[in-house]
Design a protein around this motif. Structure first.
Motif: not given
Length: 499
Positions: A236-249
């Motif tokens: 959820x945090x790395x796969x979905x938020x970081x990698x899929x959604x592109x969040x870098x904050x």
């Protein structure tokens, strides 16, 4: 090596503390590398006191992140003793004017910035899909994903324009839960398709708008991870938020001491698992606020690195993201500036009021019955709310009663007090409060002219009654309701909770 690991471990913690001044142990750890501190109502007495507190922390290190749980509306820390000058999300969603939402967030941000607070655990970006949700409710902009998304973006833009970093929460969406994660571990059995079309919409918009931080939710979503709650979930945090959604904050946890994590994994193991999953900062301190807790978590992180359960590279990456956000806040700092224009908050609260049924202005002394209800831990019980105190100031002689939940059944007593007077009954989330609903039914059977003021979610039919919906229980919402009842603008009202 040990000293450097200790410093990295401290950098990713966001602890709370007790008192109106910074204790020695906290100042010592800030100097040693503690990346953030978290403020709650117990730490705030006045803007001047809060500014002095944050200045003391910055004497130890100027790039400290000072965070606070200030949503405005029902969840306020800046004005915990008198109620907020800013209406909450549901009121803003009811008005549905993104310029107004942006202006409210800017005003609140100015209030925070002048006190030295540079990181706000807000806005709440949850889509309130479950009317019986025990922890979100009026904290959400509403049940429509697109409405929530546009107001989340406006709020982020307004807040960050003041140099205060916004933190959208609770990813990937706490709106369809039936359990309060302060007390237990909620589970949302929704498909990926439903989550994408509903819960994730505001978060995608916030990421695109440049939100500086995202707070994780302590909820299990089997569609992504059947084993771990989102706070501890790498998918959820790395796969979905970081990698899929592109969040870098910055990714920060909700309070790690909340029951959903503490009662299932313990705060030490929960902290390590959260960091390994992709979290950058661990919030702790809503209920735990001592040096022992900080040392426990610091040592648990260091031990996990040494034992190979958490890579030093992941820990260093998390600490770097904390430092990056701190650098942004220092570059955009607006400390000592003008406070927010609170007239904007009252104007917003007025626009959020909705009236169903006929309403005759109150011109003679009335009787106001305020039916209390249990609030969730995020809201707290210490912040005053209601309408009676303001109506009593506007119409001298008005009486106000607030019976305890165990004495709701005293219908005859309240009817007698209201004999010959207009009767106003103030409620909060009546649809979830069986005792209050039963008492109101008994009153209405005798006094069908009763006016109901709903300061929570205005669900259900008014059933022929005159109902005023404020869409929140902030101080300004109470004033706006009193103005609606009297049919006139009320200036100079004394905030509830002050002397």
């Amino acid at each position: 090596m040990s000293q450097e690991l200790d410093r990295l471990a401290l950098a990713v913690l966001q602890p709370g503390f007790a008192g109106l001044t910074a204790p020695d142990w906290l100042r010592r750890h800030v100097a040693d590398g503690l990346g953030s501190v978290g403020l709650f109502g117990r730490n705030v007495q006045s803007p001047e006191q809060l500014a002095a507190l944050t200045a003391t922390l910055r004497k130890e290190r100027d790039d400290i992140l000072v965070a606070i749980d200030e949503e405005g509306g029902d969840v306020t820390r800046l004005e915990v003793r008198q109620g907020s000058s800013w209406p909450g999300n549901l009121a803003l969603g009811a008005v549905d004017d993104t310029d107004l939402t942006r202006a409210v967030a800017t005003g609140l941000g100015r209030d925070l910035a002048r006190c030295g607070v540079n990181f706000d655990w807000a806005p709440d970006a949850d889509v309130n899909a479950n009317p019986d949700n025990p922890v979100i409710g009026v904290r959400s902009f509403g049940a429509d994903p697109e409405l929530v998304a546009r107001h989340t973006v406006a709020y982020v833009e307004g807040l960050q324009a003041t140099g205060v970093a916004a933190c959208v929460k609770h990813f990937p969406g706490h709106g369809d839960t039936a359990v309060d994660s302060h007390l237990g571990l909620p589970r949302v059995d929704a498909s990926r398709e439903l989550l994408a079309a509903r819960d994730l919409v505001p978060f995608r918009a916030a990421v695109a708008a440049g939100a500086k931080a995202v707070m994780s939710a302590h909820i299990v979503l089997p569609a992504y991870d059947a084993e771990y709650p989102a706070t501890l979930s790498r998918p959820i945090l790395t796969g979905l938020l970081r990698e899929e959604m592109g969040f870098q904050g910055l990714i920060v946890t909700d309070g790690i001491e909340m029951g959903a994590i503490a009662d299932t994994y313990g705060i030490a193991d929960g902290t390590v698992r959260a960091l390994a999953a992709g979290v950058d900062a661990v919030c702790v301190g809503g209920g735990l606020c001592d040096e022992g807790t900080v040392l426990l978590l610091r040592d648990a992180i260091v031990t996990a690195v040494r034992e190979g359960r958490l890579s030093e590279e992941r820990l260093a990456d998390a600490a770097a993201r904390v430092a990056e956000l701190a650098a942004w806040t220092r570059e955009h700092a607006n400390r000592g500036g003008e406070p927010g224009d609170h007239a904007v908050g009252l104007a917003a609260a007025r626009r959020a009021v909705r009236v169903e049924g006929p309403l005759t202005p109150v011109t003679a002394p009335a009787h106001v019955l305020e039916l209390t209800s249990q609030t969730n831990i995020a809201v707290g019980d210490e912040t005053p709310w209601g309408v009676g105190a303001y109506l009593a100031q506007a119409v001298p002689g008005t009486t106000v009663a607030r019976p305890g939940m165990t004495t709701f059944g005293l219908v005859d007593t309240q009817l007698a007090a209201a004999d010959g007077r207009q009767l106003v009954v103030v409620v909060r989330d009546l649809h979830r409060n069986v005792a209050a609903a039963d008492m109101l039914a008994g009153i209405v059977a005798v006094r069908p002219d009763t006016v109901v003021v709903e300061m929570g979610l205005p669900y259900g039919d008014a059933q022929g009654l005159t109902r005023i919906a404020t869409h929140g229980a902030a101080r300004v919402c109470g004033i706006a309701a009193a103005e609606t009842l009297t049919g006139r603008v009320l200036d100079g009202l004394i905030p509830v909770g002050t002397e």
